[in-house]
Scaffold this motif. Structure first.
Motif, PDB file in Angstrom:
ATOM      1  N   PHE A   1      39.485  46.131  40.596  1.00 40.93           N
ATOM      2  CA  PHE A   1      40.118  47.223  39.859  1.00 40.93           C
ATOM      3  C   PHE A   1      39.978  48.560  40.569  1.00 40.93           C
ATOM      4  CE2 PHE A   1      35.766  47.040  38.238  1.00 40.93           C
ATOM      5  CZ  PHE A   1      35.370  48.369  38.255  1.00 40.93           C
ATOM      6  N   TYR A   2      39.219  48.598  41.663  1.00 40.22           N
ATOM      7  CA  TYR A   2      39.026  49.870  42.368  1.00 40.22           C
ATOM      8  C   TYR A   2      38.832  49.585  43.852  1.00 40.22           C
ATOM      9  CZ  TYR A   2      36.770  54.195  43.961  1.00 40.22           C
ATOM     10  OH  TYR A   2      36.439  55.323  44.661  1.00 40.22           O
TER      11      TYR A   2
ATOM     12  N   CYS B   1      43.813  51.874  42.396  1.00 39.34           N
ATOM     13  CA  CYS B   1      43.781  50.588  43.093  1.00 39.34           C
ATOM     14  C   CYS B   1      45.165  50.357  43.681  1.00 39.34           C
ATOM     15  CB  CYS B   1      43.399  49.461  42.140  1.00 39.34           C
ATOM     16  SG  CYS B   1      43.178  47.856  42.929  1.00 39.34           S
TER      17      CYS B   1
ATOM     18  N   ARG C   1      48.365  51.301  41.592  1.00 38.78           N
ATOM     19  CA  ARG C   1      48.022  51.279  40.176  1.00 38.78           C
ATOM     20  C   ARG C   1      46.862  52.228  39.874  1.00 38.78           C
ATOM     21  NH1 ARG C   1      45.883  45.998  38.935  1.00 38.78           N
ATOM     22  NH2 ARG C   1      45.565  45.744  41.167  1.00 38.78           N
TER      23      ARG C   1
ATOM     24  N   ASN D   1      43.933  51.867  37.174  1.00 41.67           N
ATOM     25  CA  ASN D   1      43.349  50.940  36.211  1.00 41.67           C
ATOM     26  C   ASN D   1      42.433  51.693  35.260  1.00 41.67           C
ATOM     27  OD1 ASN D   1      44.534  48.519  37.174  1.00 41.67           O
ATOM     28  ND2 ASN D   1      43.059  48.445  38.842  1.00 41.67           N
TER      29      ASN D   1
ATOM     30  N   LEU E   1      39.396  51.098  32.818  1.00 42.20           N
ATOM     31  CA  LEU E   1      38.328  50.141  32.529  1.00 42.20           C
ATOM     32  C   LEU E   1      37.578  50.583  31.278  1.00 42.20           C
ATOM     33  CD1 LEU E   1      36.818  47.645  33.998  1.00 42.20           C
ATOM     34  CD2 LEU E   1      35.145  49.373  34.623  1.00 42.20           C
TER      35      LEU E   1
ATOM     36  N   ILE F   1      39.542  45.476  32.100  1.00 46.27           N
ATOM     37  CA  ILE F   1      40.682  46.363  32.290  1.00 46.27           C
ATOM     38  C   ILE F   1      41.548  46.295  31.042  1.00 46.27           C
ATOM     39  CG2 ILE F   1      42.711  46.841  33.698  1.00 46.27           C
ATOM     40  CD1 ILE F   1      41.251  45.442  36.012  1.00 46.27           C
TER      41      ILE F   1
ATOM     42  N   HIS G   1      44.102  48.735  30.386  1.00 40.46           N
ATOM     43  CA  HIS G   1      45.435  49.225  30.716  1.00 40.46           C
ATOM     44  C   HIS G   1      45.547  49.308  32.235  1.00 40.46           C
ATOM     45  CE1 HIS G   1      46.172  50.270  26.533  1.00 40.46           C
ATOM     46  NE2 HIS G   1      45.051  50.964  26.518  1.00 40.46           N
ATOM     47  N   SER G   2      46.771  49.166  32.702  1.00 41.90           N
ATOM     48  CA  SER G   2      47.032  49.294  34.131  1.00 41.90           C
ATOM     49  C   SER G   2      48.351  50.031  34.296  1.00 41.90           C
ATOM     50  CB  SER G   2      47.091  47.911  34.793  1.00 41.90           C
ATOM     51  OG  SER G   2      47.221  48.039  36.189  1.00 41.90           O
TER      52      SER G   2
ATOM     53  N   GLU H   1      51.176  51.339  36.672  1.00 44.47           N
ATOM     54  CA  GLU H   1      51.679  50.991  38.001  1.00 44.47           C
ATOM     55  C   GLU H   1      52.966  51.733  38.297  1.00 44.47           C
ATOM     56  OE1 GLU H   1      52.367  47.066  40.835  1.00 44.47           O
ATOM     57  OE2 GLU H   1      52.043  46.841  38.691  1.00 44.47           O
TER      58      GLU H   1
ATOM     59  N   TRP I   1      49.269  56.834  28.696  1.00 43.89           N
ATOM     60  CA  TRP I   1      48.514  55.732  29.307  1.00 43.89           C
ATOM     61  C   TRP I   1      48.077  54.682  28.285  1.00 43.89           C
ATOM     62  CZ3 TRP I   1      43.467  54.992  27.665  1.00 43.89           C
ATOM     63  CH2 TRP I   1      42.832  56.063  27.035  1.00 43.89           C
TER      64      TRP I   1
END
Length: 939
Positions: free
Chosen positions: A21-22, A40, A43, A45, A47, A54, A56-57, A59, A92
């Motif tokens: 995620f990072y 990332c 994206r 991310n 956390l 995770i 939400h993401s 992108e 978000w």
């Protein structure tokens, strides 16, 4: 004896995933301290701190990498900047882009921040300019020029009444901007390298800056001068002020003067007293990682060096980000490690369940550290000890002791505390001449280890009796026995369930079986018992069955094999993977196998039937790690795509769901029968469609069509259906129309839909175009067949009527008219008998082929009948049929005279019939008919 309670597994479902995620870049924590935002690639991310998952993401649509982002102080607005020079504003929580606009910067944005009111956004670009954006009114308010090079730091003064902005670029100065006049008030010069972070006191009159020039500077913002320079002897990446109203004596804070924490290249947190420039506390880390050759790493090369330092004032915590993309949360006042998240695991080489109830997993990644994850929170504990990449792991039976081996030619034994979950190294051994690629532990007692190496040898290591309770220093291990086992690298070793046998698999395409001596017996080394030959390429893994005297092996030839321990013969071969089979384990008490391959797939096999029950696809690269839990209800896989997946056995759940579904189907079928019996056709039709049973729906349609006033009833019922039900009905009609037995029902439904629904509405149905295109050719074919059947029936009807007309004229007098009422009152043009229609339709094609022949036969038979009917009576008044007398014998003279008369009459009749047939043929071809149906037929 076979256990009758044993149930084969049929499926696994992924219950948890530990994903990257990072991968470097900015990290920010929300003000409510519930979420961590990090970049990332393309994206951002989000956390969740409490669960480590995770949630939400965000992108980018253009797949461009995000160069920077900023979260507003009220945690509502997220703005991202990409390499495409676009700024995007996000909701978000819903993962939705609410606004997108073009950044005025000519090259990508390097830094961003919000002001405390969450209305102004400052962006620092690589073009040396700073721009301010009004997020509410959506326009650019300032364009600040004067910085040289990349503006990598922008920060608003916490007191917005001052309307001041601080920035730093490659010239190492800190510029102070007055936003009222858009002028640079001054440049604070103290650092000789890049300024990395700024921290402000609560009053806003004092600021602390840090830099990579290994110093921190305390600034008086009233006089805009440096009051103290603190040398910290490491490149500082982050600085944070400690709260003044808290007791921090545990970390050396003895007064209420200004104290701050620094994070830098040495990977430790330090507390400094600003007034005296003295370090009052230095964090203690686990055993330091030595270089590969035993030397100290160069400054900045330590993988534990820190890149960001963030404060969490509400919960009195500090977050630090390492160069290895790990995020660690420390709790004040002792700076104790509270949580640790791994942003990027790199390639997963091995993974095993750990803990009393399989509550943790231990992971070997493409690094010298081991990582122990708590499955409940995804919090990670990083274990330092090996000095090169860890290659393999194995866990002892009780689950609290495990062993590891690495490229540093050593093996280590680790122990987990059952209560706290803390893991420490308790033993170490090093005597291999090359990388140690595989390791296995004793199955019954925690008494010994066996390791296999690239030096083609296996070593047996005895463990001390007190290894599970020893709280002292690290125990040194020595190999009890060493045996050259193979001609090439040893990839796998396994110990039998009774600790008496050892199996090894190698790149030399063979697996071998060894006997193990008693633990502690001098010179009791492995003795070769047999060799398993059959694989065409190197053997990657071997595993003993927990119940049978068989050995399983997997190879780079894409197969897994089952071998007999009695005669070393191959019992079964499992083929299904498209590439190398890297790992395998027995499940379901030895009746099933799990295999993982370099094709990214995991397969479940039933040994008795050689059948692949299920293929699990959750990885994009080689699945190096595969392990089943001791309770046999979970498994874990680790792949080279940096993803760890925990799988739950869902066999019983699916069986229960299937049983419930069947029970529900039975109840609905009964309900459907009741509705049909009660003639509640609308509910019956809706229920049949919800069951997705086209045949049942067809039966309901037929029941409606067989009722009184069927047309109106069908129309009313169909028009009351919902949109989705009409879509399903149209899909069913496309299928029904392909069958002659159900085409009339389909056409009846289509007539209602096409009559009452607009074309635009029909085309909105899902798949409507495809269904309609499929309906047209079959409908044309049905119409052609019905036309041919109608033509044949009309011709027969015409001939029958012609027979009646001819028969009537032969017995009528010259002055009598022919009765044509039968013709006028005849049946309708086209009537289909429900009882005979199915048979007629079923034989349409045969009838079409024989139409002409049947018509010819009918003509001949009818003509012959007409001849018999129209015979003239003889002169003596007796009825004569077919030239024979009904009254007995006749004199010869009478017979001769009668025969001559009859012959003349027969000639006249035949001439009349031939003329009539010719007229009929002519009239038929010219379209002139005597019957309205014939007219319809020819037209």
């Amino acid at each position: 004896m076979e256990n009758t309670n044993l149930h084969f597994k049929t499926n696994y479902a992924a219950s948890n995933k530990i994903e990257p995620f990072y991968k470097g870049g900015k990290v920010q924590i929300s003000k409510d301290e519930k979420f961590i935002f990090c970049t990332c690639g393309s994206r951002v991310n989000i956390l969740e701190i409490s669960t480590g998952k995770i949630v939400h993401s965000i992108e980018q649509d253009d797949q461009e990498d995000i160069t920077s982002f900023a979260l507003s102080y009220d945690d509502e607005i997220l703005v991202t900047a990409s390499k495409a020079l676009l700024l995007k504003q996000w909701d978000w929580k819903q993962a939705q882009c609410t606004r997108s606009w073009r950044a005025i910067h000519t090259i990508p944005i390097a830094s961003m921040t919000f002001d405390p009111t969450s209305t102004l956004l400052a962006t620092g670009g690589c073009d040396g300019t700073i721009k301010l954006w009004d997020i509410i009114k959506q326009y650019c308010t300032h364009n600040l020029k004067g910085s040289s090079g990349v503006v990598h730091l922008v920060h608003f003064h916490p007191d917005m009444s001052r309307l001041q902005l601080f920035s730093s670029s490659v010239d190492c100065g800190i510029r102070l901007w007055d936003l009222r006049s858009s002028r640079c008030l001054c440049v604070l010069q103290s650092h000789f390298s890049a300024v990395t972070s700024l921290a402000f006191t609560a009053s806003g009159d004092t600021m602390v800056s840090s830099g990579r020039d290994k110093i921190c500077t305390v600034w008086d913002l009233k006089t805009r001068t440096a009051t103290r320079t603190v040398p910290v002897y490491e490149a500082v990446e982050g600085v944070a002020l400690l709260p003044e109203d808290q007791d921090l004596s545990q970390i050396g804070v003895q007064n209420h003067d200004l104290h701050f924490i620094t994070a830098g290249s040495k990977g430790v947190l330090r507390v400094w007293e600003a007034s005296t420039s003295r370090c009052v506390y230095t964090q203690t880390l686990p055993t330091a990682t030595a270089g590969k050759e035993g030397g100290e790493p160069h400054d900045g090369d330590d993988p534990r060096s820190l890149t960001y330092l963030l404060t969490m004032g509400a919960s009195h915590r500090v977050a630090a980000v390492t160069a290895e993309h790990n995020i660690t949360l420390y709790q004040l006042p002792a700076l104790s490690t509270q949580q640790q998240f791994v942003g990027y695991n790199d390639e997963i080489l091995d993974v095993k369940f750990l803990g009393k109830n399989d509550s943790h997993i231990v992971v070997a990644t493409n690094s010298c550290q081991l990582k122990v994850f708590e499955l409940l929170t995804n919090s990670c504990q990083i274990l330092y000890g090996h000095t090169d990449t860890v290659l393999s792991l194995d866990v002892f039976k009780k689950g609290l002791l495990f062993a590891s081996c690495a490229k540093d030619k050593s093996v280590r034994v680790w122990r987990m505390d059952g209560d706290s979950g803390q893991v420490v190294c308790v033993a170490q051994g090093s005597s291999h001449a090359n990388s140690v690629g595989c390791i296995t532990s004793s199955r019954m007692k925690e008494s010994f280890l066996v390791s296999g190496s690239q030096d083609c040898t296996v070593k047996v290591w005895d463990l001390p009796d007190n290894i599970t309770t020893n709280m002292g220093d690290l125990v040194g291990l020595s190999a009890r026995a060493t045996e050259k086992a193979h001609d090439k690298d040893i990839n796998s070793v396994a110990v039998s369930p009774n600790d008496k046998l050892l199996a090894s698999g190698s790149q030399d395409r063979t697996a071998k079986l060894w006997s193990l001596g008693a633990p502690g017996a001098p010179g009791a080394g492995p003795a070769l018992l047999g060799v398993f030959r059959g694989h065409k390429r190197g053997v990657w893994a071997v595993c003993f069955s927990p119940v049978d005297q068989v050995l399983a092996s997997s190879s780079a030839d894409g197969t897994a094999k089952l071998w007999s321990l009695q005669d070393y013969s191959c019992l079964k071969t499992f083929e299904g993977h498209d590439a190398s089979v890297l790992k395998l384990v027995f499940v379901s008490r030895g009746t099933q196998l799990l295999t993982s391959g370099s094709d990214g797939l995991v397969k479940l096999w039933t040994i008795k039937t050689n059948e692949c029950v299920k293929t699990l696809d959750a990885h994009q690269d080689k699945v190096w790690g595969l392990h089943a839990s001791r309770q046999d209800h979970k498994m874990v896989t680790g792949s080279a795509d940096s993803t760890i997946t925990i799988w739950d056995d869902v066999t019983e759940v699916e069986q229960a769901e299937e049983q419930a579904k069947q029970e529900d189907q039975i109840l609905k079928q009964q309900e459907l029968s009741n509705l049909l019996h009660e003639k509640k056709y609308l509910k019956a039709l809706g229920l049949a469609i919800s069951l997705d049973q086209p045949h049942t729906v067809l039966n309901v349609i037929r029941a409606i069509r067989q009722s009184e006033d069927s047309r109106d009833l069908l129309e009313r019922t169909l028009l009351k259906l919902r949109l989705d039900q009409k879509e399903s009905l149209l899909r069913y009609c496309a299928v029904w129309n392909t069958n002659a037995r159900s085409c009339l029902d389909a056409q009846a439904v289509l007539q209602v839909l096409l009559t009452h629904l607009a074309p635009e509405e029909l085309l909105l149905y899902q798949g409507a175009r495809g269904h309609l295109e499929g309906l047209i050719p079959y409908t044309e074919r049905h119409m052609q067949r019905i036309g041919r059947l109608l033509q044949s029936s009309m011709f027969i009807d015409y001939m029958w009527q012609k027979m009646r007309v001819t028969g009537s004229s032969s017995i009528m007098g010259p002055d009598e008219d022919m009765d044509t009422s039968a013709v006028k009152d005849s049946a309708p043009l086209f009537v289909i008998d429900k009882e005979t229609h199915g048979g007629s339709e079923h034989n349409l094609r045969e009838d079409d082929d024989d139409d002409e022949e049947e018509d010819d036969d009918l003509e001949d038979e009818e003509l012959a009948d007409e001849e018999s009917v129209t015979k003239k009576a003889p002169a003596n008044g007796r009825q004569v049929t077919n030239g024979t007398s009904n009254g007995g014998h006749h004199a010869g003279s009478e017979e001769s005279s009668d025969d001559e008369g009859d012959n003349d009459e027969e000639k006249d009749d035949k001439e009349a019939e031939e003329e009539e047939e010719q007229n009929l043929s002519t009239k038929t071809t010219t379209g002139v008919t005597l019957h309205p149906r014939v007219q319809i037929l020819t037209s």
